[in-house]
Design an enzyme around this catalytic site. Structure first.
Site, PDB file in Angstrom:
ATOM      1  N   GLN A  98       0.868  -1.271   0.095  1.00  0.00           N
ATOM      2  CA  GLN A  98       0.117  -0.046  -0.016  1.00  0.00           C
ATOM      3  C   GLN A  98       0.854   1.145  -0.070  1.00  0.00           C
ATOM      4  OE1 GLN A  98      -3.142   0.069  -0.468  1.00  0.00           O
ATOM      5  NE2 GLN A  98      -3.827  -2.170   0.193  1.00  0.00           N
ATOM      6  N   ALA A 147       2.359  -4.311  -8.198  1.00  0.00           N
ATOM      7  CA  ALA A 147       2.156  -3.158  -9.236  1.00  0.00           C
ATOM      8  C   ALA A 147       0.719  -2.711  -9.464  1.00  0.00           C
ATOM      9  CB  ALA A 147       2.657  -3.638 -10.632  1.00  0.00           C
ATOM     10  N   HIS A 148      -0.558  -3.441  -9.241  1.00  0.00           N
ATOM     11  CA  HIS A 148      -1.697  -3.133  -9.357  1.00  0.00           C
ATOM     12  C   HIS A 148      -2.184  -2.136  -8.248  1.00  0.00           C
ATOM     13  CE1 HIS A 148      -3.971  -5.484  -6.328  1.00  0.00           C
ATOM     14  NE2 HIS A 148      -2.853  -6.323  -6.484  1.00  0.00           N
ATOM     15  N   THR A 206       9.174 -18.485 -15.933  1.00  0.00           N
ATOM     16  CA  THR A 206       9.443 -17.608 -17.007  1.00  0.00           C
ATOM     17  C   THR A 206       8.975 -16.219 -16.563  1.00  0.00           C
ATOM     18  OG1 THR A 206       9.149 -19.084 -18.519  1.00  0.00           O
ATOM     19  CG2 THR A 206       9.232 -17.050 -19.438  1.00  0.00           C
ATOM     20  N   CYS A 221      -9.216  -8.899   0.520  1.00  0.00           N
ATOM     21  CA  CYS A 221      -9.135 -10.381   0.434  1.00  0.00           C
ATOM     22  C   CYS A 221      -9.832 -10.704   1.654  1.00  0.00           C
ATOM     23  CB  CYS A 221      -7.573 -10.529   0.858  1.00  0.00           C
ATOM     24  SG  CYS A 221      -6.377  -9.878  -0.401  1.00  0.00           S
TER      25      CYS A 221
END
Length: 349
Positions: free
Chosen positions: A161, A178-179, A212, A294
């Protein structure tokens, strides 16, 4: 009142910034596996490493950067691979930490949810967030880190945050996603002060995380960080107006006197359950939440508010409002009109 969508749940996730979307598409065009030795693979690797260096620079980080799928994976990696066992956590941590905490000691917090630095010593790993996702309270992590190092411990900071908005703390391990700052879902990072803190697992990311690398996500995260945080002053002003209006309408600001992030606040509407509030706000086109995304679908009392000393009734009347880069003053006015309507209060002229 208008029912046009108004989004005030930026702590759950933020809209993807146009620059991040463009960078994602550029990354998708570099389609080769960064671990491949051929020309296309080397080009992908070069783009990945350039982004890694840029992210460290933007965050003011001098250690290592391990790309992950988000903050939850970064936290699990740090706890699971730390060379020191998890000894203590704050009781107001996100579930992404608490699910791995086992019998680790729960550190005492005060009525604002602040951890007492005097209790945070020891020679193990201690996990304490930088900004609480339900209240916005900022923990005094720099002081805690000093205490820990004096006793041979290391600090894991959940900065989901805070990253991209506030300066990062002087921690040994830092998780981010990132979001939470305008990047895409599915990419994050674990910042590592020194490789010697972790046991390698083999595979990619210099052997510290298999899989990956998500090059489009990495480039998009870089672009989102590059957008800067010059809007935080305006966020603080808007939150001040929001909270003055809530208090004037008989509401309560959770941890009002604590140092808090300008983007997150917890607010109690006495006599109205958070579930009822969410239904009414949603009907009016306003997206807010009841705590962390969540756990907001659960009927359980917030563990954060309980740790801060709120009783079940008071905790059940708290919602979270979180401001984003796009939030305007008219949005705050509209929210306050809705708050007064739901609370049954008249606007003060």
């Amino acid at each position: 009142m208008s029912t046009k969508p108004l989004y005030l749940d930026h702590a759950a996730t933020t809209p993807l910034l146009p620059a991040a979307r463009d960078a994602w598409l550029e990354g998708a065009a570099i389609w080769a596996n960064p671990s491949s030795p051929h020309r296309q693979g080397r080009a992908a690797r070069a783009a990945l490493e350039e982004a890694r260096a840029r992210i460290a620079q933007l965050l003011g980080w001098t250690g290592e950067v391990v790309f992950t799928s988000g903050a939850s994976e970064a936290l699990a990696l740090a706890i699971g691979r730390s060379k020191k066992p998890l000894r203590a956590v704050s009781p107001v941590e996100h579930e992404a930490v608490l699910r791995h905490a086992g019998d680790a000691r729960r550190l005492p917090v005060d009525a604002s949810g602040h951890v007492d630095a005097d209790f945070a010593g020891g020679d193990g790993l201690v996990a304490i967030q930088q900004v609480n996702s339900e209240t916005g309270v900022i923990q005094p992590l720099d002081g805690i880190a000093v205490k820990l190092r004096e006793s041979g411990g290391i600090l894991l900071a959940d900065c989901a945050q805070a990253a991209g908005k506030l300066s990062l703390p002087d921690a040994d391990l830092i998780a981010l996603a990132a979001h939470k700052f305008g990047g895409p879902i599915g990419i994050g990072a674990l910042l590592v002060r020194d490789w010697a803190l972790l046991e390698p697992v083999g595979g990619q990311e210099r052997g510290y995380r298999a899989g990956t690398e998500n090059l489009p996500g990495v480039l998009a995260m870089t672009a989102a960080l590059d957008a800067g945080c010059d809007w935080m002053g305006e966020a603080a002003r808007l939150r001040g107006k929001l909270e003055a209006g809530i208090v004037a309408a008989g509401g309560e600001v959770i941890a009002a006197d604590a140092k808090r992030s300008p983007t997150i606040g917890g607010y109690r509407m006495p006599g109205k359950s958070s579930a009822a509030q969410l239904i009414r706000f949603d009907a009016l086109g306003i997206a807010v939440s009841a705590g962390s995304a969540c756990s907001s679908g659960s009927l359980r009392t917030s563990h954060v508010l309980s740790a801060m000393g709120l009783d079940d009734k008071a905790a059940s009347e708290v919602i979270r409002v979180s401001i984003g880069r796009e939030t305007q003053e008219a949005d705050i006015d509209r929210f306050l009109d809705a708050w007064r309507e739901i609370a049954g209060k008249q606007a003060v002229e």
